[in-house]
Design a protein around this motif. Sequence first.
Motif, PDB file in Angstrom:
ATOM      1  N   ALA A 112      48.614  16.223 -75.715  1.00 43.32           N
ATOM      2  CA  ALA A 112      49.660  16.351 -74.702  1.00 43.32           C
ATOM      3  C   ALA A 112      49.342  17.469 -73.718  1.00 43.32           C
ATOM      4  O   ALA A 112      49.520  17.329 -72.497  1.00 43.32           O
ATOM      5  CB  ALA A 112      51.009  16.594 -75.375  1.00 43.32           C
ATOM      6  N   LEU A 113      48.862  18.610 -74.240  1.00 45.77           N
ATOM      7  CA  LEU A 113      48.491  19.714 -73.360  1.00 45.77           C
ATOM      8  C   LEU A 113      47.350  19.326 -72.429  1.00 45.77           C
ATOM      9  O   LEU A 113      47.336  19.688 -71.244  1.00 45.77           O
ATOM     10  CB  LEU A 113      48.109  20.944 -74.200  1.00 45.77           C
ATOM     11  CG  LEU A 113      49.247  21.615 -74.977  1.00 45.77           C
ATOM     12  CD1 LEU A 113      48.715  22.736 -75.859  1.00 45.77           C
ATOM     13  CD2 LEU A 113      50.308  22.162 -74.014  1.00 45.77           C
ATOM     14  N   ARG A 162      49.752  17.350 -80.120  1.00 49.01           N
ATOM     15  CA  ARG A 162      50.112  18.480 -79.256  1.00 49.01           C
ATOM     16  C   ARG A 162      48.930  18.873 -78.362  1.00 49.01           C
ATOM     17  O   ARG A 162      49.093  19.122 -77.165  1.00 49.01           O
ATOM     18  CB  ARG A 162      50.540  19.665 -80.112  1.00 49.01           C
ATOM     19  CG  ARG A 162      51.105  20.836 -79.319  1.00 49.01           C
ATOM     20  CD  ARG A 162      51.627  21.917 -80.261  1.00 49.01           C
ATOM     21  NE  ARG A 162      50.525  22.556 -80.963  1.00 49.01           N
ATOM     22  CZ  ARG A 162      49.832  23.586 -80.453  1.00 49.01           C
ATOM     23  NH1 ARG A 162      50.119  24.059 -79.252  1.00 49.01           N
ATOM     24  NH2 ARG A 162      48.844  24.135 -81.144  1.00 49.01           N
ATOM     25  N   THR A 163      47.733  18.901 -78.952  1.00 45.84           N
ATOM     26  CA  THR A 163      46.548  19.218 -78.159  1.00 45.84           C
ATOM     27  C   THR A 163      46.308  18.168 -77.077  1.00 45.84           C
ATOM     28  O   THR A 163      45.984  18.492 -75.928  1.00 45.84           O
ATOM     29  CB  THR A 163      45.316  19.309 -79.079  1.00 45.84           C
ATOM     30  OG1 THR A 163      45.568  20.268 -80.105  1.00 45.84           O
ATOM     31  CG2 THR A 163      44.084  19.708 -78.292  1.00 45.84           C
ATOM     32  N   GLY A 216      50.350  15.599 -85.849  1.00 42.28           N
ATOM     33  CA  GLY A 216      51.116  16.462 -84.950  1.00 42.28           C
ATOM     34  C   GLY A 216      50.275  17.425 -84.143  1.00 42.28           C
ATOM     35  O   GLY A 216      50.431  17.552 -82.919  1.00 42.28           O
ATOM     36  N   GLU A 217      49.361  18.114 -84.806  1.00 44.62           N
ATOM     37  CA  GLU A 217      48.533  19.101 -84.114  1.00 44.62           C
ATOM     38  C   GLU A 217      47.643  18.432 -83.068  1.00 44.62           C
ATOM     39  O   GLU A 217      47.492  18.924 -81.938  1.00 44.62           O
ATOM     40  CB  GLU A 217      47.670  19.854 -85.133  1.00 44.62           C
ATOM     41  CG  GLU A 217      46.850  20.989 -84.539  1.00 44.62           C
ATOM     42  CD  GLU A 217      47.708  22.104 -83.960  1.00 44.62           C
ATOM     43  OE1 GLU A 217      47.245  22.796 -83.040  1.00 44.62           O
ATOM     44  OE2 GLU A 217      48.849  22.259 -84.433  1.00 44.62           O
ATOM     45  N   GLU A 218      47.054  17.302 -83.432  1.00 38.60           N
ATOM     46  CA  GLU A 218      46.201  16.590 -82.482  1.00 38.60           C
ATOM     47  C   GLU A 218      47.014  16.039 -81.310  1.00 38.60           C
ATOM     48  O   GLU A 218      46.559  16.056 -80.160  1.00 38.60           O
ATOM     49  CB  GLU A 218      45.475  15.438 -83.195  1.00 38.60           C
ATOM     50  CG  GLU A 218      44.288  15.862 -84.032  1.00 38.60           C
ATOM     51  CD  GLU A 218      44.690  16.714 -85.226  1.00 38.60           C
ATOM     52  OE1 GLU A 218      45.849  16.598 -85.677  1.00 38.60           O
ATOM     53  OE2 GLU A 218      43.842  17.497 -85.709  1.00 38.60           O
TER      54      GLU A 218
END
Length: 295
Positions: free
Chosen positions: A84-85, A81-82, A77-79
């Motif tokens: 996607a940004l 999100r990064t 999830g964290e990766e």
Amino acid sequence: MNEKLGISQETFAFFLPIISLFGSTFILLVVVLVLNSLASRFIRRTVNSSELRRKWLVQTRNGIILIFILGLILIWGEELRTLALSVVAIAVAFVVATKELILCVTGSLLKTGAGSFDIGDRIQIKDFRGDVIDQTLLATTILEVGPGKLTHQRTGRMAVIPNALFVSEPVINESYTRQYVLHVFTVPFKRTDKWQAAQQALLVAASKHCQPYLENARLYMQRLSDERGLDASSVDPRVTIQVPTAAEIHLVVRFPVRASQRSYIEQLILSEVFTEDYSGKGKSTDEEEEEKEEN
């Protein structure tokens, strides 16, 4: 030991989270496969009906796939999100850098979808006016016609118009009716001139030069109106009056003409009419006729 293997602490610290993520993903995959195998074996042993067994096997498989996807989202999830940004930032930068090109492509799609004009049509957009000779995805090329908006002679110059203009500016197509068009030009007079005589002379000259093809133009306009569901326009030559100021009279001449002969027929009419002098010297045509009757 890491130094003996040639791996620095910084490199090891960089790869450690990635190794951990792949390790968690591998464990999740193993758990899911084992769970699916156990569930399938249990269903095959306990469910006797073949139809019900197939139904439970499919539902169990789909449920385990959903669990696997949710597990991947939790792990990565964290990766994600990064990532996607980063993708959004790159997309915004790309759009800003190629804004004009995107507008040109959009304008090309707009004019093509709307059927605004074709090759050979005479168009006007903003201060550009001319005959279309080429169209590409980014630009439209015209041979300039002018000077001004009332003349129909080519200036010998070529204009390349970016298609981005078609997104924000209206397009005037002067060749909408193709083979025959209704040509209009204006002749200004003073109120004291003999504009009544000029009006009659213009109407006679226009009717004379339109007579050879007037019936063909009428049939063409009628057919065009029927095809497009419009009311048929009258093609008979006419001269109407406009009063832009208290001291002026404008005669607006309208007549049908072949699209390629607008300027030629206009010049024939003007040359024929203005062999006469219509300066009134302060007297109107009616006053002159009254004087002739009195004499």
